[in-house]
Design an enzyme around this catalytic site. Structure first.
Site, PDB file in Angstrom:
ATOM      1  N   ASP A 140       2.402   5.080  -8.346  1.00 41.72           N
ATOM      2  CA  ASP A 140       2.758   6.502  -8.364  1.00 41.72           C
ATOM      3  C   ASP A 140       1.507   7.374  -8.432  1.00 41.72           C
ATOM      4  O   ASP A 140       1.421   8.412  -7.774  1.00 41.72           O
ATOM      5  CB  ASP A 140       3.659   6.804  -9.551  1.00 41.72           C
ATOM      6  CG  ASP A 140       4.977   6.066  -9.479  1.00 41.72           C
ATOM      7  OD1 ASP A 140       5.398   5.713  -8.365  1.00 41.72           O
ATOM      8  OD2 ASP A 140       5.585   5.850 -10.543  1.00 41.72           O
TER       9      ASP A 140
ATOM     10  N   LYS B 199       9.471   7.786 -10.810  1.00 41.89           N
ATOM     11  CA  LYS B 199       8.483   7.779  -9.733  1.00 41.89           C
ATOM     12  C   LYS B 199       8.187   9.178  -9.229  1.00 41.89           C
ATOM     13  O   LYS B 199       7.031   9.521  -8.959  1.00 41.89           O
ATOM     14  CB  LYS B 199       8.947   6.876  -8.589  1.00 41.89           C
ATOM     15  CG  LYS B 199       9.036   5.402  -8.957  1.00 41.89           C
ATOM     16  CD  LYS B 199       9.344   4.529  -7.756  1.00 41.89           C
ATOM     17  CE  LYS B 199       8.137   4.395  -6.857  1.00 41.89           C
ATOM     18  NZ  LYS B 199       7.015   3.695  -7.523  1.00 41.89           N
ATOM     19  N   GLY B 200       9.219  10.001  -9.093  1.00 42.62           N
ATOM     20  CA  GLY B 200       8.999  11.357  -8.608  1.00 42.62           C
ATOM     21  C   GLY B 200       8.167  12.184  -9.569  1.00 42.62           C
ATOM     22  O   GLY B 200       7.195  12.845  -9.181  1.00 42.62           O
ATOM     23  N   ALA B 201       8.533  12.145 -10.855  1.00 38.73           N
ATOM     24  CA  ALA B 201       7.795  12.911 -11.856  1.00 38.73           C
ATOM     25  C   ALA B 201       6.357  12.434 -11.964  1.00 38.73           C
ATOM     26  O   ALA B 201       5.421  13.236 -12.067  1.00 38.73           O
ATOM     27  CB  ALA B 201       8.495  12.810 -13.211  1.00 38.73           C
TER      28      ALA B 201
ATOM     29  N   SER C 135      -5.849   4.530 -13.868  1.00 40.31           N
ATOM     30  CA  SER C 135      -4.542   4.581 -14.536  1.00 40.31           C
ATOM     31  C   SER C 135      -4.173   3.240 -15.165  1.00 40.31           C
ATOM     32  O   SER C 135      -3.505   3.210 -16.200  1.00 40.31           O
ATOM     33  CB  SER C 135      -3.451   5.036 -13.566  1.00 40.31           C
ATOM     34  OG  SER C 135      -3.073   3.998 -12.673  1.00 40.31           O
TER      35      SER C 135
ATOM     36  N   LEU D 100      -2.738  -3.162  -2.648  1.00 41.88           N
ATOM     37  CA  LEU D 100      -2.967  -4.592  -2.865  1.00 41.88           C
ATOM     38  C   LEU D 100      -3.478  -4.891  -4.265  1.00 41.88           C
ATOM     39  O   LEU D 100      -4.192  -5.876  -4.472  1.00 41.88           O
ATOM     40  CB  LEU D 100      -3.968  -5.112  -1.825  1.00 41.88           C
ATOM     41  CG  LEU D 100      -3.550  -4.956  -0.359  1.00 41.88           C
ATOM     42  CD1 LEU D 100      -4.721  -5.233   0.565  1.00 41.88           C
ATOM     43  CD2 LEU D 100      -2.392  -5.891  -0.036  1.00 41.88           C
TER      44      LEU D 100
ATOM     45  N   ASP E 290      -2.171  -1.759 -18.408  1.00 37.74           N
ATOM     46  CA  ASP E 290      -0.772  -1.578 -18.036  1.00 37.74           C
ATOM     47  C   ASP E 290      -0.739  -1.093 -16.597  1.00 37.74           C
ATOM     48  O   ASP E 290      -1.288  -0.032 -16.280  1.00 37.74           O
ATOM     49  CB  ASP E 290      -0.123  -0.555 -18.982  1.00 37.74           C
ATOM     50  CG  ASP E 290       1.350  -0.315 -18.692  1.00 37.74           C
ATOM     51  OD1 ASP E 290       1.884  -0.912 -17.747  1.00 37.74           O
ATOM     52  OD2 ASP E 290       1.964   0.492 -19.415  1.00 37.74           O
TER      53      ASP E 290
END
Length: 329
Positions: free
Chosen positions: A260, A48-50, A290, A229, A254
Site C-alpha cells: 500500500d 488498503k484504500g486508507a 515501511s 518482489l 512488519d
C-alpha cells in the site's frame, strides 16, 4: 525527487477500503488447525484504500478519498486519522447500518503476515458515491479490490479518470478484477497476484519469471505492469521494455502495508509528473522504510524520510506509463 518537475498531473483520488486493523504478534504464523499464542494485540488504522491515500498525502500530494465506514467509533477514528494526515474525506460515506471494516492480521517474528478481512461498510460503497463534479482537480486515480469491482469500474470509466492516469492495485486477486485491466493504465501486483491473474502454474519468484507473467497480461494493448518482489525490489514491464527497480536492504519488522505504501507513493510521484520508472524507484524506497516499522498506516514514512535515502538521477517528464501525455486511446 528533488529535481524540478515539468508538469503537475493533478490531485490523487483514491477509491478503496477503510478498516480498523487488529494485529496479533506471534512467533510463527499458525498452520491449518493450529492455535498459537499472541505476544501482543494492537489496534491500528488500516484498509488498503486508507493506507494508500495516507501514503500519497505523506508524499505531498493533494489527496481525495472515496470510501465508506460505519457510523461507529472505529469509523469516527478512521475519518479523523485521515483528516489529521491531510486526506480529504468529503467523499467518505458513513453507513449507519454496517460496521466499519476490520482486518485481522497475524504478524510473525520474521515480519511475515496472514490477513483475514471483514468488509463491513466497504462492501456497501456503490457507484452513487462517485460524484464526477468533485473530481475535476484529480489526475491520478488509484483503486484496489477491497471495494466492489463495479464501483471501481464506474470510477475508471468516468470522464475524469479517462482524462487522467488510472492505477489498479489488483489485490486481493479476484477473477472479476481482470475485467478492469482494459480501463487501467498501470497495474500493480505482487508475485502471488501475478500468478493468479496470468494463470501461471506457480507464483514467480525470480525477475525473469515476473517479466514473462506480466507480458501475458499486457498483450497488445494492456496496461503497464509493476510486479513488487519484496526484498528484490520491483520490476516495471511495458510493451517494449522492462526495468528492475532494485530493493533496498531493510531490517524487516512488519511487511503489512508495504504494498500500500508503494502504491500511494507511486501515485503521488506520478501526480508530480515523474516518469513511471522513477516514480516506481521512489515508491520502492518508501516501501522499504515501511517494513522497518510496525503496523500498516502507522508504518508509512514521510517524504522527507524517503528523500534522505536517494535522489533520483532521471528528471521528471510529462509522459505517462504509455509514453503519451494523456490516457491511452
Amino acid at each position: 525527487m528533488k529535481a524540478k518537475r515539468n508538469r503537475n498531473n493533478g490531485d490523487v483520488c483514491v477509491l478503496g477500503s477503510i478498516n480498523q486493523d487488529v494485529v496479533a504478534l506471534v512467533a510463527e504464523l499458525p498452520r491449518p488447525g493450529e492455535t498459537v499464542v499472541a505476544r501482543r494485540v494492537t489496534h491500528y488504522p488500516g484498509g488498503k484504500g486508507a493506507n494508500q491515500a495516507l501514503a500519497a498525502a505523506r508524499m505531498g500530494a493533494r489527496t481525495l478519498m472515496i470510501g465508506a465506514t460505519g457510523a461507529d467509533e472505529a469509523g469516527n477514528v478512521m475519518r479523523a486519522f485521515l483528516q489529521d494526515n491531510g486526506v480529504d474525506t468529503a467523499m467518505v460515506e458513513s453507513n449507519p447500518r454496517q460496521p466499519t471494516g476490520q482486518a485481522f492480521i497475524n504478524v510473525s517474528a520474521a515480519g511475515e503476515n496472514a490477513i483475514v478481512i471483514a468488509a463491513g461498510a466497504n462492501a456497501t460503497l456503490t457507484a452513487a458515491a462517485i460524484r464526477p463534479e468533485k473530481l475535476a482537480g484529480c489526475g491520478i486515480f488509484l483503486a484496489q479490490l477491497e471495494s466492489p469491482v463495479e464501483t471501481v469500474k464506474t470510477l475508471f470509466s468516468g470522464a475524469p479518470a479517462r482524462r487522467g492516469i488510472t492505477i489498479l492495485n489488483a489485490a486481493p486477486a479476484l477473477p472479476e478484477g481482470a475485467g478492469l485491466f482494459s480501463l487501467t493504465d498501470i497495474l500493480v501486483l505482487n508475485e502471488s497476484e501475478l500468478g493468479a491473474y496470468a494463470q501461471l502454474p506457480e507464483a514467480p519468484t525470480e525477475v525473469e519469471g515476473a517479466i514473462t507473467g506480466a507480458r501475458k497480461l499486457i498483450g497488445r494493448d494492456g496496461p503497464a505492469v509493476i510486479v513488487t518482489l519484496g526484498e528484490k525490489g520491483a520490476v516495471v514491464v511495458e510493451r517494449e521494455q522492462s526495468e528492475l527497480i532494485p530493493g533496498r536492504r531493510a531490517q524487516v519488522t512488519d511487511t503489512t502495508g508495504a504494498g500500500d505504501c508503494f502504491c500511494g507513493t507511486l501515485a503521488a510521484a506520478l501526480a508530480e509528473g515523474y516518469v513511471l520508472n522513477e516514480a516506481a524507484r521512489f515508491a520502492a524506497l518508501a516501501a522499504s522504510l515501511s517494513v522497518e516499522r510496525a503496523g500498516a498506516a502507522t508504518s508509512i514514512p514521510t517524504r522527507a524520510e524517503v528523500e534522505k535515502l536517494e535522489v533520483p538521477t532521471t528528471a521528471p517528464s510529462s509522459a505517462n506509463a504509455s509514453g503519451q501525455t494523456g490516457r491511452r486511446q
